[in-house]
Design a protein around this motif. Sequence first.
Motif, PDB file in Angstrom:
ATOM      1  N   GLY A 163      -2.621   1.096   5.680  1.00  0.00           N
ATOM      2  CA  GLY A 163      -3.311   2.028   5.633  1.00  0.00           C
ATOM      3  C   GLY A 163      -4.815   1.941   4.779  1.00  0.00           C
ATOM      4  N   GLY A 164      -5.382   0.941   4.923  1.00  0.00           N
ATOM      5  CA  GLY A 164      -6.478   0.635   3.923  1.00  0.00           C
ATOM      6  C   GLY A 164      -6.227  -0.429   3.009  1.00  0.00           C
ATOM      7  N   LEU A 165      -7.054  -1.341   2.942  1.00  0.00           N
ATOM      8  CA  LEU A 165      -6.503  -2.576   2.117  1.00  0.00           C
ATOM      9  C   LEU A 165      -6.974  -2.030   0.512  1.00  0.00           C
ATOM     10  CD1 LEU A 165      -7.323  -5.668   3.824  1.00  0.00           C
ATOM     11  CD2 LEU A 165      -5.130  -4.757   3.285  1.00  0.00           C
ATOM     12  N   LYS A 166      -6.323  -0.839  -0.238  1.00  0.00           N
ATOM     13  CA  LYS A 166      -6.410  -0.658  -1.542  1.00  0.00           C
ATOM     14  C   LYS A 166      -5.758  -1.601  -2.516  1.00  0.00           C
ATOM     15  CE  LYS A 166      -5.866   4.076   0.291  1.00  0.00           C
ATOM     16  NZ  LYS A 166      -5.098   3.885   1.470  1.00  0.00           N
ATOM     17  N   ILE A 167      -6.594  -2.085  -3.371  1.00  0.00           N
ATOM     18  CA  ILE A 167      -6.279  -3.254  -4.108  1.00  0.00           C
ATOM     19  C   ILE A 167      -4.681  -3.048  -4.782  1.00  0.00           C
ATOM     20  CG2 ILE A 167      -7.232  -2.465  -6.118  1.00  0.00           C
ATOM     21  CD1 ILE A 167      -6.825  -6.078  -4.899  1.00  0.00           C
TER      22      ILE A 167
END
Length: 57
Positions: free
Chosen positions: A30-34
């Motif tokens: 759901g988005g490449l959040k670190i």
Amino acid sequence: MAVFESPIDMLSYWSVHKNNVQDTKLLSMGGLKIGSVNQAIKDAHSRDIKLILLYRL
């Protein structure tokens, strides 16, 4: 484990490779959040997963 930025990317990959991913965990971030990526890598390590592929289509 194959990690994807969005659900549609994961589903697109699966639809093309569905015969070759029987032993593969597919994960949409759901988005490449670190933070999410780091947690997924830690979870994979605890399950003794040897290879993690990050996809951005």
